[in-house]
Design a protein around this motif. Structure first.
Motif, short mmCIF file in Angstrom:
data_model
loop_
_atom_site.label_atom_id
_atom_site.label_comp_id
_atom_site.label_asym_id
_atom_site.label_seq_id
_atom_site.Cartn_x
_atom_site.Cartn_y
_atom_site.Cartn_z
N THR A 155 10.83 5.38 7.01
CA THR A 155 10.33 6.29 5.98
C THR A 155 9.42 7.31 6.67
OG1 THR A 155 10.37 4.55 4.30
CG2 THR A 155 9.01 6.49 3.85
N THR A 167 6.85 3.06 7.86
CA THR A 167 6.47 4.45 7.62
C THR A 167 5.97 5.08 8.92
OG1 THR A 167 5.84 3.93 5.35
CG2 THR A 167 4.97 5.96 6.29
N SER A 216 15.11 8.97 9.30
CA SER A 216 15.67 8.57 8.01
C SER A 216 17.00 7.86 8.19
CB SER A 216 15.86 9.80 7.11
OG SER A 216 14.63 10.41 6.80
#
Length: 214
Positions: free
Chosen positions: A28, A4, A23
């Motif tokens: 993420t 992330t 992406s």
């Protein structure tokens, strides 16, 4: 990738572009439109990396970075700074200890992805080396110094390239004495850190692995 990454930039156009790039590579992405929103998100989410713009209002990237590092819950999150603003020698000296890398705008996607991967790879390598050193019974202060030096040397090398390029030193442009001194001081800092890192690596190699004796 399944990591992330929090993108912090007050330009929605840039954020949308970075979200698309990350992406496609399997990351993420999360987004914040400024420093305050970034700090709010960090109250509930701990990303694997923060991509932080410098030129934002009212809270700029350096102030946001300072608040991130002062919070025990977020102080260890790697932060990759990026900006169209020319980073000054003063900023490099003041903030190099607290960042994990720096890239310039307009962002080159390949350069950005390479920097992100380098940060993750370095942290993984340091984690493994830290565990190995602990297994050998090495003092934790030595381990912490080794980890800090490895990160700082890579960051300072990158900042040195940025400073030399932005000053025009490498192409024969006239450079102020202040900038020349700042560049020389950073070069000296890197040499001293590399010397100490070699000493620590030698020490690491001499410590017997206590786990094998049990």
């Amino acid at each position: 990738m399944d990591a992330t990454i929090l993108i912090v930039d007050d330009s929605s156009f840039i954020v949308d572009g970075l979200v698309a790039i990350l992406s496609r590579k399997g990351y993420t992405p999360l987004s914040a439109t400024g420093g305050e929103e970034c700090l709010t998100i960090l109250k509930t989410v701990v990303p694997d990396l923060i991509l932080l713009d410098i030129m934002m209002e009212p809270m700029d990237g350096w102030e946001t970075l300072e608040k991130i590092r002062k919070n025990p819950a977020t102080k260890d999150i790697p932060v990759l700074m990026f900006s169209a603003k020319k980073i000054t020698p003063e900023e490099a000296k003041e903030h190099s200890m607290n960042i994990d890398d720096f890239v310039s705008k307009p962002v080159n996607p390949l350069q950005l992805l390479d920097s992100i991967q380098r940060i993750f790879s370095r942290r993984n390598e340091i984690s493994l080396e830290r565990q190995d050193a602990q297994n050998k019974g090495l003092d934790t202060t030595i381990i912490d110094e080794y980890a800090m030096l490895r990160k700082n040397i890579e960051v300072d090398r990158n900042l040195l390239v940025v400073l030399r390029t932005s000053s025009g030193l490498d192409i024969g442009r006239e450079v102020s004495s202040e900038d020349v001194n700042a560049i020389r001081n950073l070069e000296d800092k890197i040499r001293r850190a590399e010397h100490r890192l070699r000493e620590l690596k030698e020490l690491l190699g001499k410590i017997p692995d206590s786990s094998r004796d049990s």
